[in-house]
Write an enzyme that holds these catalytic residues in place. Structure first.
Site, PDB file in Angstrom:
ATOM      1  N   GLU A  34     -25.386  86.770  58.429  1.00  0.00           N
ATOM      2  CA  GLU A  34     -24.374  86.296  57.495  1.00  0.00           C
ATOM      3  C   GLU A  34     -25.115  85.992  56.188  1.00  0.00           C
ATOM      4  O   GLU A  34     -26.110  85.268  56.200  1.00  0.00           O
ATOM      5  CB  GLU A  34     -23.712  85.017  58.035  1.00  0.00           C
ATOM      6  CG  GLU A  34     -22.582  84.584  57.135  1.00  0.00           C
ATOM      7  CD  GLU A  34     -21.905  83.286  57.566  1.00  0.00           C
ATOM      8  OE1 GLU A  34     -22.252  82.738  58.625  1.00  0.00           O
ATOM      9  OE2 GLU A  34     -21.036  82.840  56.811  1.00  0.00           O
ATOM     10  N   ARG A 259     -33.011  82.060  71.423  1.00  0.00           N
ATOM     11  CA  ARG A 259     -33.439  82.051  70.026  1.00  0.00           C
ATOM     12  C   ARG A 259     -34.839  81.488  69.919  1.00  0.00           C
ATOM     13  O   ARG A 259     -35.314  80.780  70.810  1.00  0.00           O
ATOM     14  CB  ARG A 259     -32.464  81.278  69.161  1.00  0.00           C
ATOM     15  CG  ARG A 259     -32.329  79.816  69.498  1.00  0.00           C
ATOM     16  CD  ARG A 259     -31.153  79.167  68.785  1.00  0.00           C
ATOM     17  NE  ARG A 259     -31.258  79.265  67.342  1.00  0.00           N
ATOM     18  CZ  ARG A 259     -30.322  79.799  66.560  1.00  0.00           C
ATOM     19  NH1 ARG A 259     -29.210  80.270  67.088  1.00  0.00           N
ATOM     20  NH2 ARG A 259     -30.479  79.842  65.260  1.00  0.00           N
ATOM     21  N   LYS A 269     -30.324  78.234  58.689  1.00  0.00           N
ATOM     22  CA  LYS A 269     -30.095  78.422  57.261  1.00  0.00           C
ATOM     23  C   LYS A 269     -29.433  77.203  56.634  1.00  0.00           C
ATOM     24  O   LYS A 269     -29.721  76.841  55.505  1.00  0.00           O
ATOM     25  CB  LYS A 269     -29.221  79.660  57.039  1.00  0.00           C
ATOM     26  CG  LYS A 269     -30.002  80.950  57.107  1.00  0.00           C
ATOM     27  CD  LYS A 269     -29.084  82.138  56.911  1.00  0.00           C
ATOM     28  CE  LYS A 269     -28.433  82.528  58.197  1.00  0.00           C
ATOM     29  NZ  LYS A 269     -27.389  83.488  58.121  1.00  0.00           N
TER      30      LYS A 269
HETATM   31  P1  ATP Z   1     -28.566  80.202  61.163  1.00  0.00           P
HETATM   32  O1  ATP Z   1     -28.026  79.057  61.971  1.00  0.00           O
HETATM   33  O2  ATP Z   1     -29.996  80.051  60.820  1.00  0.00           O
HETATM   34  O3  ATP Z   1     -27.699  80.553  60.007  1.00  0.00           O
HETATM   35  P2  ATP Z   1     -27.343  82.311  62.519  1.00  0.00           P
HETATM   36  O4  ATP Z   1     -27.498  82.743  63.929  1.00  0.00           O
HETATM   37  O5  ATP Z   1     -26.067  81.697  62.103  1.00  0.00           O
HETATM   38  O6  ATP Z   1     -28.564  81.409  62.177  1.00  0.00           O
HETATM   39  P3  ATP Z   1     -26.999  84.861  61.370  1.00  0.00           P
HETATM   40  O7  ATP Z   1     -27.137  85.272  59.962  1.00  0.00           O
HETATM   41  O8  ATP Z   1     -25.642  84.872  61.953  1.00  0.00           O
HETATM   42  O9  ATP Z   1     -27.671  83.469  61.526  1.00  0.00           O
HETATM   43  O10 ATP Z   1     -27.997  85.676  62.306  1.00  0.00           O
HETATM   44  C1  ATP Z   1     -28.240  87.047  62.276  1.00  0.00           C
HETATM   45  C2  ATP Z   1     -28.886  87.433  63.582  1.00  0.00           C
HETATM   46  O11 ATP Z   1     -30.112  86.737  63.741  1.00  0.00           O
HETATM   47  C3  ATP Z   1     -28.007  87.043  64.741  1.00  0.00           C
HETATM   48  O12 ATP Z   1     -27.929  88.148  65.618  1.00  0.00           O
HETATM   49  C4  ATP Z   1     -28.696  85.874  65.364  1.00  0.00           C
HETATM   50  O13 ATP Z   1     -28.499  85.839  66.731  1.00  0.00           O
HETATM   51  C5  ATP Z   1     -30.171  86.110  65.004  1.00  0.00           C
HETATM   52  N1  ATP Z   1     -30.899  84.850  64.917  1.00  0.00           N
HETATM   53  C6  ATP Z   1     -30.639  83.801  64.110  1.00  0.00           C
HETATM   54  N2  ATP Z   1     -31.491  82.786  64.341  1.00  0.00           N
HETATM   55  C7  ATP Z   1     -32.334  83.194  65.317  1.00  0.00           C
HETATM   56  C8  ATP Z   1     -33.436  82.604  66.003  1.00  0.00           C
HETATM   57  N3  ATP Z   1     -33.853  81.382  65.718  1.00  0.00           N
HETATM   58  N4  ATP Z   1     -34.063  83.326  66.947  1.00  0.00           N
HETATM   59  C9  ATP Z   1     -33.656  84.576  67.224  1.00  0.00           C
HETATM   60  N5  ATP Z   1     -32.635  85.192  66.625  1.00  0.00           N
HETATM   61  C10 ATP Z   1     -31.961  84.531  65.693  1.00  0.00           C
HETATM   62 MG    MG Z   2     -24.514  81.429  61.033  1.00  0.00          MG
END
Ligand code: ATP
Ligand code: MG
Length: 553
Positions: A34, A259, A269
């Site tokens: 995102e 994760r 983020k």
């Molecule tokens: P954040 O909470 O940091 O915004 P998110 O999962 O909401 O993380 P996205 O932009 O939706 O962030 O993530 C893109 C991809 O990265 C998704 O497939 C998510 O599962 C993966 N991802 C995000 N954080 C991690 C992590 N700490 N370890 C492994 N994969 C991750």
């Molecule tokens: Mg997110």
């Protein structure tokens, strides 16, 4: 030294089986961020997994922006994410935006309404939350659940046209308010948000929810294996429901993995954005940030990050990885690559009283003692030099083998020097040493007359150049046993120290992002933001030694 993914994992095994039984001819994965912030090292784990899996089996990986929430998203983030994925060394097959499918998502929602599988609900988001029930109690059905198809079609159309305010109505899937899985209790699939979208502008004022949008995005793109983190495990029945009820031709499979969590940092983020917004760090690319941009500015290499991601592996069990493991991989990479040089971080002037005034000699020093192909450099040496303040002690403790009155040490690549005298300022700080050197002891001369126990680094006073050194420590202090402080209460107030010193004159050529091993100090990167024509600024990437040991399987 880069190793390709040779160890297997449960996702790779699923892919192998799917190909063997002919379920797919080709696999397609995607990395779906995102664009609401910069990527962090946790995303790198997902990137490496998705891209390398597809690559190994000659499949495809798309970079798809999951841009369904206009309020938080921005093109600055889109650009940074593209840059970071490329920098990590990956090439996507297609660059896609979920917002490009808004028309299709809308028409699939209309299909759901026509099938009696979705309804417009006038309850407020709070009322909906309250009526969802708990793990023990079933939810309550919405009083709007039995609206006719015609009424729902009309209301949904009017939602799209902008006739209602934010929060006034939502579209909900009609599934089962008694399901043991709360995600299946008539989840919201569309909401009203009068906001300008970075891609579609003001075309839409209704936006699909993640759980509805994501499976449709995957299906449209023919994604075969949709890899996400464990929090989404309970959402999988809804994912499958959407794919099925929306009558998508392709049936992607969602697979969850644990994760990445790292010690001494925050990995979300949202939290990272608050550090930036509150000015606690110097932007998203602050060298203390666990963002890809921060790691890059600190001096990490893509190879080190990829190797780290491979080593931590892929599993279903959540765990906390020691941040020192990441440091291990940058040390390993730079040990092989980084030229060796000398720099003095806390300078102390030394006058070599028996060295002829006005004389300068050029010493030949190896660029990398571990790599004979790295060549040599010429380093000037004369009567006045700088050494490190803590390489001298007026009253040394036992086993201190560096300079103290009457003691002799080797100057790296130069001569033995002996301390005879020192000068203090009015505050009692030692500000200058007086030493003598022994011309017989030149490095490489084969001198065996006597031995010294310490070797220290130095730079020539006249022929060195000023440099700023930025030394870093963890941004976040871990909770002690039994503590439960929020991350904002755990910010390390001493996570950066800025020092003014000197480096060898040969470093004049150094450009931002050049990496060096400074003898005894560690690996340093020339900073991209603060380095100017006048002054080099170095970020310490890591110190040289660590007690961390990698358990090789
Ligand atoms: P954040 O909470 O940091 O915004 P998110 O999962 O909401 O993380 P996205 O932009 O939706 O962030 O993530 C893109 C991809 O990265 C998704 O497939 C998510 O599962 C993966 N991802 C995000 N954080 C991690 C992590 N700490 N370890 C492994 N994969 C991750
Ligand atoms: Mg997110």
């Amino acid at each position: 030294m880069e190793e390709k993914c040779t160890t297997t994992n449960f996702i790779r095994n699923i892919v192998i089986e799917d190909l063997e039984i002919g379920k797919h001819q080709e696999i397609i994965t995607r990395f779906p961020p995102e664009p609401n912030g910069y990527l962090h090292i946790g995303h790198a784990k997902s990137i490496v997994l998705n891209f390398e899996l597809a690559d190994e089996f000659k499949g495809k990986t798309n970079l798809r922006f999951d841009d369904t929430n206009p309020v938080k998203e921005d093109t600055e983030y889109v650009e940074s994410i593209k840059e970071d994925v490329k920098w990590l060394g990956f090439e996507w097959d297609s660059l896609l935006f979920a917002s490009d499918y808004f028309d299709e998502m809308y028409s699939r929602a209309v299909l759901l309404i026509k099938k009696g599988k979705a309804f417009v609900c006038d309850m407020t988001p709070e009322e909906i939350r309250e009526s969802r029930g708990t793990l023990k109690e079933p939810g309550k059905e919405s009083p709007y659940r039995n609206r006719t198809v015609e009424e729902n079609l009309d209301l949904f159309e009017r939602m799209r046209k902008g006739e209602f305010k934010d929060g006034e109505k939502v579209l909900r899937a009609k599934i089962d308010m008694t399901s043991p899985n709360i995600n299946m209790r008539d989840p919201i699939i569309y909401r009203i948000a009068h906001a300008t979208h970075h891609n579609t502008g003001d075309k839409w004022c209704i936006y699909p929810m993640y759980d509805y949008a994501h499976p449709i995005e995957d299906a449209i793109e023919g994604v075969t294996h949709s890899i996400c983190t464990l929090e989404f495990e309970d959402h999988r029945p809804l994912y499958d429901w959407v794919v099925y009820e929306c009558e998508m031709d392709d049936k992607p499979r969602q697979i969850e993995f644990a994760r990445l969590n790292l010690t001494n940092t925050v990995m979300s983020k949202r939290f990272l954005k608050s550090l930036v917004d509150q000015g606690i760090t110097d932007g998203w690319d602050d060298p203390r940030m666990p963002t890809i941009a921060g790691l890059r500015r600190r001096g990490y290499t893509p190879e080190a990050i990829r190797n780290f991601c491979r080593e931590i592996g892929v599993s279903k069990a959540n765990s906390l990885v020691d941040a020192q493991m990441l440091e291990h991989f940058i040390r390993e990479d730079l040990h092989a690559k980084a030229p060796r040089t000398m720099g003095v971080i806390r300078p102390l002037r030394v006058v070599i009283t028996n060295y002829p005034e006005g004389q300068v000699e050029m010493l030949v020093i190896e660029n990398n003692p571990d790599d004979s192909t790295a060549g040599t450099r010429q380093v000037p040496f004369s009567r006045e030099i700088y050494i490190e303040q803590d390489d001298f002690m007026e009253e040394p403790p036992k086993k201190y083998f560096r300079l103290f009155p009457g003691n002799e040490v080797r100057l790296k690549g130069a001569y033995f020097v002996k301390c005879n005298d020192f000068i203090k300022d009015e505050n009692g700080n030692v500000v200058e040493l007086h030493c003598t050197y022994d011309s017989e002891t030149k490095s490489g001369s084969g001198f065996t007359g006597r031995k010294v126990k310490g070797t220290i680094h130095w730079v020539d006073a006249k022929h060195s150049i000023p440099a700023e050194f930025r030394l870093y420590d963890n941004l976040i202090i871990e909770n002690e046993e039994g503590e439960d402080k929020s991350f904002l209460e755990r910010i390390n107030p001493n996570s950066m120290e800025i020092l003014q010193g000197f480096v060898e004159e040969t470093m004049k050529q150094a450009k931002p992002q050049d990496k060096f091993q400074l003898f005894r100090h560690g690996y340093f990167n020339v900073d991209t933001k603060y380095t100017t024509e006048e002054k080099l600024v170095f970020n310490r990437i890591v110190s040289l030694k660590s007690s961390f040991k990698l358990n090789k399987k």
